[in-house]
Design a protein around this motif. Structure first.
Motif, mmCIF file in Angstrom:
data_model
loop_
_atom_site.group_PDB
_atom_site.id
_atom_site.type_symbol
_atom_site.label_atom_id
_atom_site.label_comp_id
_atom_site.label_asym_id
_atom_site.label_seq_id
_atom_site.Cartn_x
_atom_site.Cartn_y
_atom_site.Cartn_z
ATOM 1 N N UNK A 1 4.841 10.735 11.932
ATOM 2 C CA UNK A 1 4.131 9.720 11.153
ATOM 3 C C UNK A 1 3.050 10.346 10.285
ATOM 4 N N UNK A 2 2.930 9.822 9.064
ATOM 5 C CA UNK A 2 1.970 10.346 8.095
ATOM 6 C C UNK A 2 1.226 9.194 7.420
ATOM 7 N N UNK A 3 -0.043 9.447 7.158
ATOM 8 C CA UNK A 3 -0.839 8.476 6.405
ATOM 9 C C UNK A 3 -0.504 8.621 4.929
ATOM 10 N N UNK A 4 -0.124 7.510 4.279
ATOM 11 C CA UNK A 4 0.168 7.569 2.844
ATOM 12 C C UNK A 4 -1.140 7.456 2.068
ATOM 13 N N UNK A 5 -1.445 8.525 1.334
ATOM 14 C CA UNK A 5 -2.662 8.549 0.510
ATOM 15 C C UNK A 5 -2.326 8.498 -0.968
ATOM 16 N N UNK A 6 -1.394 9.339 -1.383
ATOM 17 C CA UNK A 6 -0.974 9.325 -2.786
ATOM 18 C C UNK A 6 0.431 9.913 -2.904
ATOM 19 N N UNK B 1 7.343 3.443 -8.003
ATOM 20 C CA UNK B 1 8.613 3.982 -8.486
ATOM 21 C C UNK B 1 8.804 5.450 -8.115
ATOM 22 N N UNK B 2 7.738 6.237 -8.198
ATOM 23 C CA UNK B 2 7.843 7.650 -7.860
ATOM 24 C C UNK B 2 8.225 7.862 -6.413
ATOM 25 N N UNK B 3 7.640 7.062 -5.533
ATOM 26 C CA UNK B 3 7.955 7.154 -4.115
ATOM 27 C C UNK B 3 9.403 6.766 -3.845
ATOM 28 N N UNK B 4 9.861 5.697 -4.478
ATOM 29 C CA UNK B 4 11.233 5.241 -4.264
ATOM 30 C C UNK B 4 12.250 6.244 -4.808
ATOM 31 N N UNK B 5 11.905 6.865 -5.915
ATOM 32 C CA UNK B 5 12.802 7.879 -6.494
ATOM 33 C C UNK B 5 12.971 9.053 -5.540
ATOM 34 N N UNK B 6 11.852 9.504 -4.973
ATOM 35 C CA UNK B 6 11.907 10.603 -4.018
ATOM 36 C C UNK B 6 12.662 10.192 -2.753
ATOM 37 N N UNK B 7 12.442 8.949 -2.320
ATOM 38 C CA UNK B 7 13.111 8.445 -1.119
ATOM 39 C C UNK B 7 14.618 8.366 -1.319
ATOM 40 N N UNK C 1 0.798 -1.220 0.000
ATOM 41 C CA UNK C 1 0.000 0.000 0.000
ATOM 42 C C UNK C 1 0.827 1.265 0.000
ATOM 43 N N UNK C 2 2.154 1.119 0.176
ATOM 44 C CA UNK C 2 3.051 2.273 0.150
ATOM 45 C C UNK C 2 4.174 2.029 -0.863
ATOM 46 N N UNK C 3 5.031 1.053 -0.565
ATOM 47 C CA UNK C 3 6.119 0.707 -1.491
ATOM 48 C C UNK C 3 5.604 -0.140 -2.648
ATOM 49 N N UNK D 1 5.791 6.507 7.100
ATOM 50 C CA UNK D 1 4.595 6.520 6.248
ATOM 51 C C UNK D 1 3.944 5.146 6.244
ATOM 52 N N UNK D 2 2.628 5.129 6.424
ATOM 53 C CA UNK D 2 1.866 3.881 6.387
ATOM 54 C C UNK D 2 0.503 4.176 5.769
#
Length: 217
Positions: A200-205, A108-114, A31-33, A183-184
């Motif tokens: 902590x943050x809720x991952x929505x998009x 992929x977008x999340x991992x790139x930013x990370x 749901x995140x990665x 993030x979760x």
């Protein structure tokens, strides 16, 4: 509307201030990665098992309970077919598994930013409730290569959202809670992490994730 804009700005500035000493970016897995598009799977199940939308939703809820109690997915769907007097082809479960595997994709977008944060010296950590079997599958698929550290509930003998999970995870990382951004996709996990002092943050998009991460860079 202006008050909401001001509140959003204050939240972003506060996040940037609190993150001055951030040492770890911790991410949930499913749901995140790893994201899943269930559209084709739902179509397949509805068509082959002659399920209405309501019946499918009810079956998916029951499936989670069945697996949690030690049941097998193939056995569950076979019982549904038996109840409906439907004869499934021999390769039915293989077809379902192929559809399921094709539905997963890395964020992929999340991992790139990370990874941009990693270049700033911030450690990228996975915090997940997955078991050993799923861990190995994720490793074999190359899903975990970007992470500096992997923290699983079976190792800590505690699961999110239990308090002990977050306490032990922070002890393992040897950092203060305020120095970890988490993030979760489950709000309950986010709330419990906040109770322990984590950012902590809720991952929505991806868009919202990027806004928060941009305040850390």
């Amino acid at each position: 509307m202006k008050i909401f804009r001001y509140l959003s700005l204050i939240t972003l500035l506060l996040s940037a201030y609190l993150s001055a000493d951030v040492k770890v970016l911790a991410l949930d897995f499913g749901g995140v990665v790893l994201l899943k598009d269930t559209k084709q799977e739902r179509i397949f199940l509805k068509k082959s098992l002659e399920l209405s939308e309501f019946e499918l939703e009810e079956s998916l809820v029951n499936l989670k309970r069945f697996i949690k109690e030690g049941g097998d997915e193939e056995e569950f769907w076979e019982s549904i077919a038996f109840e409906k007097q439907i004869s499934l082809p021999e390769d039915w479960i293989e077809n379902l598994e192929q559809i399921q595997q094709a539905s997963y994709r890395l964020n992929e977008g999340l991992l790139e930013k990370s990874k941009a944060l990693k270049e700033k010296g911030i450690k990228l950590v996975l915090m997940s409730n997955m078991n050993e079997t799923y861990e190995q599958q994720a490793k074999d698929s190359g899903y975990l290569e970007a992470f500096d550290d992997l923290i699983f509930s079976y190792q800590l003998h505690a699961k999110k959202p239990q308090k002990e999970f977050f306490k032990k995870a922070l002890e393992h990382l040897n950092i203060d809670a305020k120095d970890c951004v988490f993030f979760d996709d489950k709000q309950n996990n986010v709330d419990k992490a906040k109770d322990e002092g984590m950012q902590a943050y809720w991952y929505y998009n991806l868009e919202d994730f990027n806004k928060i991460v941009d305040s850390l860079i």
